[in-house]
Design a protein around this motif. Structure first.
Motif, PDB file in Angstrom:
ATOM      1  N   SER A 107      41.323   2.124  26.577  1.00 16.75           N
ATOM      2  CA  SER A 107      41.125   3.465  26.034  1.00 16.75           C
ATOM      3  C   SER A 107      42.145   3.809  24.957  1.00 16.75           C
ATOM      4  O   SER A 107      41.935   4.760  24.190  1.00 16.75           O
ATOM      5  CB  SER A 107      41.177   4.508  27.157  1.00 16.75           C
ATOM      6  N   THR A 108      43.234   3.045  24.877  1.00 21.24           N
ATOM      7  CA  THR A 108      44.257   3.294  23.852  1.00 21.24           C
ATOM      8  C   THR A 108      43.997   2.529  22.557  1.00 21.24           C
ATOM      9  O   THR A 108      44.693   2.745  21.567  1.00 21.24           O
ATOM     10  CB  THR A 108      45.656   2.897  24.367  1.00 21.24           C
ATOM     11  N   LEU A 109      43.004   1.638  22.560  1.00 19.19           N
ATOM     12  CA  LEU A 109      42.736   0.840  21.362  1.00 19.19           C
ATOM     13  C   LEU A 109      42.167   1.720  20.252  1.00 19.19           C
ATOM     14  O   LEU A 109      41.299   2.555  20.488  1.00 19.19           O
ATOM     15  CB  LEU A 109      41.746  -0.283  21.672  1.00 19.19           C
ATOM     16  N   ALA A 110      42.656   1.494  19.049  1.00 19.61           N
ATOM     17  CA  ALA A 110      42.147   2.243  17.900  1.00 19.61           C
ATOM     18  C   ALA A 110      40.757   1.734  17.536  1.00 19.61           C
ATOM     19  O   ALA A 110      40.523   0.520  17.499  1.00 19.61           O
ATOM     20  CB  ALA A 110      43.085   2.082  16.713  1.00 19.61           C
ATOM     21  N   PRO A 111      39.809   2.636  17.259  1.00 20.13           N
ATOM     22  CA  PRO A 111      38.478   2.184  16.828  1.00 20.13           C
ATOM     23  C   PRO A 111      38.572   1.361  15.547  1.00 20.13           C
ATOM     24  O   PRO A 111      39.376   1.644  14.661  1.00 20.13           O
ATOM     25  CB  PRO A 111      37.721   3.489  16.597  1.00 20.13           C
ATOM     26  N   THR A 112      37.733   0.341  15.472  1.00 13.10           N
ATOM     27  CA  THR A 112      37.656  -0.471  14.252  1.00 13.10           C
ATOM     28  C   THR A 112      36.412  -0.132  13.444  1.00 13.10           C
ATOM     29  O   THR A 112      36.158  -0.731  12.403  1.00 13.10           O
ATOM     30  CB  THR A 112      37.650  -1.971  14.599  1.00 13.10           C
ATOM     31  N   GLY A 113      35.627   0.817  13.939  1.00 12.78           N
ATOM     32  CA  GLY A 113      34.432   1.270  13.242  1.00 12.78           C
ATOM     33  C   GLY A 113      33.866   2.501  13.920  1.00 12.78           C
ATOM     34  O   GLY A 113      34.374   2.940  14.950  1.00 12.78           O
ATOM     35  N   THR A 114      32.821   3.049  13.351  1.00 11.13           N
ATOM     36  CA  THR A 114      32.199   4.252  13.892  1.00 11.13           C
ATOM     37  C   THR A 114      30.699   4.023  14.064  1.00 11.13           C
ATOM     38  O   THR A 114      30.134   3.050  13.555  1.00 11.13           O
ATOM     39  CB  THR A 114      32.422   5.459  12.967  1.00 11.13           C
ATOM     40  N   VAL A 115      30.075   4.940  14.777  1.00 12.25           N
ATOM     41  CA  VAL A 115      28.622   4.953  14.924  1.00 12.25           C
ATOM     42  C   VAL A 115      28.084   5.944  13.896  1.00 12.25           C
ATOM     43  O   VAL A 115      28.453   7.117  13.914  1.00 12.25           O
ATOM     44  CB  VAL A 115      28.220   5.381  16.350  1.00 12.25           C
ATOM     45  N   ASP A 116      27.191   5.472  13.012  1.00  5.61           N
ATOM     46  CA  ASP A 116      26.705   6.401  11.983  1.00  5.61           C
ATOM     47  C   ASP A 116      25.630   7.327  12.549  1.00  5.61           C
ATOM     48  O   ASP A 116      25.234   7.211  13.720  1.00  5.61           O
ATOM     49  CB  ASP A 116      26.237   5.646  10.736  1.00  5.61           C
TER      50      ASP A 116
END
Length: 291
Positions: free
Chosen positions: A135-144
């Motif tokens: 849960s602490t990992l930074a997102p590497t992308g998003t959901v459009d």
């Protein structure tokens, strides 16, 4: 959620020893499975009791290295029938608590083992520590806005990992959720509930693209501190909801499942078990000893 400090009882040696349960068990439940009318493709361990229904295990083979098809720490309730296939063993805390019917298909054994409940508890504690780390990992992308997922990756312990955060509101707004694995060999999805603790995965959206059974061993849905999760459509990837009660209304889950309790299983929990990225044991220790 159990206090993170309670996880301090997981020593480094124990953490190393528990590194493999999510690839060995198709289903891990800390407490009770209340009612099952379906099957688990691989091996299952239930720390509490199996209280209702007729269900099948290891229909696609035994995945636990100790040969178990089904392990129960508590009671197999009267009137319950379990069919254990592929030569899998039935292991229970006390044979006197096997009040229901056990059909061993393929030569498996009935084994008494009072350690089953503590083993299941330790596995869920391990998943809980992993969940907190993920849960602490930074997102590497998003959901459009159309539900497309095409993240870049980050290199973690030799794995190319794509990380997404998805909220319940975002999930509810989509007609489809379409995964493009791209260069990722593991996909981590941190799912954020609406504040009530409840997660509702009832379709829509339809979960498509590279969300499929072939990739299910490389996808992990992390439900953090959710207290309930409901699924009714085909769901692909490991499901970590270590504080939650799961209800599988239909569709089925392709992937390893780790939950606090399972209220209703009306659809299959299928292979594959999880083989993707997990944090190195040393990464978990600061979390385990946090106050």
């Amino acid at each position: 959620m159990k206090p993170i400090a309670a996880l301090a009882t997981l020593s480094l040696a124990t953490t190393v020893a528990l590194a493999g349960p999510f690839s060995e068990y198709n289903l891990i439940v800390r407490n009770d499975l209340n009612l099952s009318t379906s099957e688990v493709d691989g091996s299952a361990i239930i720390g509490g009791s199996l209280l209702g229904g007729t269900s099948n295990y290891t229909t696609m083979g035994v995945t636990a290295s100790n040969g178990d098809g089904l392990a129960i720490g508590g009671t197999l309730a009267a009137g319950v029938t379990v069919n254990i296939n592929s030569g899998g063993n039935f292991r229970i805390g006390n044979l006197a608590n096997a009040l229901g019917t056990v059909n061993l298909n393929g030569g498996g054994a009935m084994i008494a083992d009072p350690a089953v409940a503590s083993q299941a508890d330790a596995y869920v504690n391990q998943a809980q520590a992993i969940s907190a780390h993920l849960s602490t990992l930074a997102p590497t992308g998003t959901v459009d806005g159309a539900g497309n997922m095409s993240a870049s990756t980050t290199l973690l312990d030799g794995f190319n990992v794509a990380v997404y955060n998805i909220t319940q509101a975002q999930f509810n707004s989509l007609g489809q959720l379409n995964l493009n694995m791209g260069a990722a060999d593991t996909v981590i999805i941190n799912f954020l509930h609406d504040g009530s603790g409840a997660v509702d995965l009832v379709a829509p959206p339809n979960i498509i693209g590279d969300f499929n059974q072939a990739n299910s061993s490389r996808i992990l849905w992390n439900f953090g501190d959710a207290t309930s999760v409901t699924v009714n459509n085909s769901f692909n990837g490991a499901l970590f909801a270590t504080d939650a009660t799961l209800s599988v209304l239909g569709g089925g889950i392709n992937g390893a499942v780790v939950v606090d309790s399972l209220d209703l299983q009306n659809a299959e929990i299928r292979l594959g078990t999880y083989t993707g990225y997990l944090p190195a044991p040393g990464s978990l220790l600061p979390l385990a000893f946090a106050g």
